[in-house]
Write an enzyme that holds these catalytic residues in place. Structure first.
Site, PDB file in Angstrom:
ATOM      1  CD  GLN A 187      -2.476   1.711   0.378  1.00 48.62           C
ATOM      2  OE1 GLN A 187      -3.119   0.796  -0.309  1.00 48.62           O
ATOM      3  NE2 GLN A 187      -2.870   2.910   0.203  1.00 48.62           N
ATOM      4  CD  GLU A 188       2.745   3.683   3.520  1.00 49.04           C
ATOM      5  OE1 GLU A 188       3.198   4.597   2.913  1.00 49.04           O
ATOM      6  OE2 GLU A 188       2.258   3.874   4.797  1.00 49.04           O
TER       7      GLU A 188
END
Length: 456
Positions: free
Chosen positions: A313-314
């Site tokens: 996600q990052e």
């Protein structure tokens, strides 16, 4: 890395398709009374091994939405549970009729045909029947478009009931095959493998399986909303009454909402492109960082799949990731956070992953003991994204609105209000883009769910 076919899983809403044998009232085997169940101390429950009912998790423990509901009910009447698995919902219904169990908890749709055969407990979950096809094969938009397609559905099901009703109501050429040997999940895989054109499945089953077979589409609904319920022998008024009393309390206490959040709270909008790219990157990009995530998760007592999903996600597992705001690396650490976590080079994959894991573990420690799992993890992830100070404001706002500041299900309701001046002007830390942490947590949970079924 070997891709693993889906057989079990955790997230959407509590469901499986409802199978039924058309026909009239059948003579049922003698069933146990509620008093007899309590005397023996064991509730016998018929279920299925499926992501929306009962399954064994990665730690070897039984879990699943129906499992959790059944365990709560059994505790309320002071007994333990004996689970008896059946391969199909039709087999589960037969088992109840044959006296092999006290009730069936297997994602069973409440239909008129079934009410002739069984007693239903109260409704606990809405579902909708959906036509399911493969996006690069056929894309019907109406019942009329289904005529001439190769359609296969599970036998003795509510899907068959609906198709028969449509056939009788203006679509005489509508045709399909039934299959008594497989479940809905297997038919979805047959659609994905282009062995058949389309099938029919409950909306929640579709939500889950599109995460593993992103080419599947649900072009239109075949039914209006229906309800799920537990099935019991016709004569068991006493058991049905006990279930009704328990479920009313379970719902009123917020536990039913908590359960739906735990298993399905991360299934919202489906993004075909994002999911397809993610599955490809699990194969092509993730292996080079797998060991780092495992080591960091073990060192900081975090779920390995969760940490890996957060990393995706990052940065999409890009060790050289940079953003205009100054965050860097796989875990997208700020300079201040990296320094505090002892990270010297944010673009070093191992350092970034260990730094991110350390920071997440620290966030988890900063909540009071009243915050229990899994809420502690979801709140910590949100704090990682938006900052602990704004999470403090969100908890304050939750209290003002009569919500529980320790439950993620309530906190995610108030976080978007941090961007509204009508609210943030009265809060200590002011404005924040509160929608972002809600989306952040949801995506991580979804990525974790997919990853768990792609990696050994």
């Amino acid at each position: 890395m070997r891709r693993r076919h889906w057989i079990i899983a955790a997230a959407l809403p509590l469901v499986l398709s409802a199978c039924d044998r058309s026909g009239t009232n059948a003579e049922q085997a003698p069933s146990r009374s509620l008093e007899e169940i309590r005397e023996v101390g064991t509730l016998s429950v018929i279920t299925r091994n499926a992501p929306t009912t009962w399954y064994i998790d990665r730690d070897g423990e039984p879990t699943g939405p129906e499992h959790d509901l059944v365990e709560s009910f059994a505790e309320s009447i002071g007994v333990t549970v004996e689970y008896k698995r059946r391969d199909t919902v039709a087999a589960a219904l037969d088992a109840v009729e044959n006296g092999e169990g006290d009730l069936a908890a297997a994602g069973l749709t409440r239909t008129e045909a079934r009410r002739d055969r069984f007693r239903f407990g109260p409704a606990y979950q809405p579902v909708t029947q959906q036509v399911v096809c493969r996006r690069d094969n056929v894309q019907p938009e109406s019942v009329e478009d289904l005529i001439g397609l190769d359609i296969e559905v599970i036998a003795d099901s509510s899907y068959v009931e609906r198709l028969e009703a449509l056939k009788a109501d203006g679509h005489p050429d509508l045709a399909w095959r039934t299959n008594a040997e497989v479940d809905t999940e297997r038919l979805l895989r047959k659609v994905w493998e282009r062995e058949i054109d389309c099938t029919v499945a409950d909306s929640t089953i579709v939500d889950i399986n599109r995460r593993y077979f992103p080419e599947l589409i649900a072009p239109f609904n075949l039914s209006s909303e229906q309800q799920l319920g537990w099935v019991m022998p016709q004569a068991r008024d006493d058991l049905a009454s006990a279930v009704e009393d328990w479920l009313a309390e379970f719902r009123d206490s917020g536990q039913l909402e908590d359960l739906r959040e735990r298993y399905y709270g991360f299934f919202a909008l489906f993004d075909y492109v994002d999911t397809s790219v993610y599955i490809r990157r699990i194969r092509e990009r993730f292996p080079q960082y797998d060991a780092f995530f495992r080591e960091a998760a073990e060192q900081y007592d975090l779920p390995y799949m969760l940490l890996a999903a957060q990393g995706y996600q990052e940065s999409h597992w890009n060790a050289a990731a940079r953003s205009p705001t100054g965050v860097r690396g796989i875990m997208m650490l700020t300079q201040n956070t990296a320094r505090a976590m002892g990270v010297e080079n944010r673009l070093d994959a191992r350092q970034s992953i260990f730094g991110g894991a350390k920071y997440l573990a620290r966030m988890k420690q900063r909540f009071v003991p009243e915050v229990t799992e899994p809420d502690r993890t979801w709140l910590a992830l949100a704090a990682y994204n938006v900052g602990r100070a704004h999470m403090h404001d969100a908890q304050t706002l939750a209290r003002k609105q009569g919500l529980d500041p320790h439950r993620w299900g309530d906190i995610k309701k108030v976080l978007p209000l941090l961007a509204d001046p009508a609210y943030y002007n009265d809060l200590k830390y002011g404005y924040a883009r509160g929608t972002e942490p809600v989306r952040y947590v949801r995506r991580i949970r979804e990525y974790q769910h997919i990853l768990a079924n792609q990696v050994d």
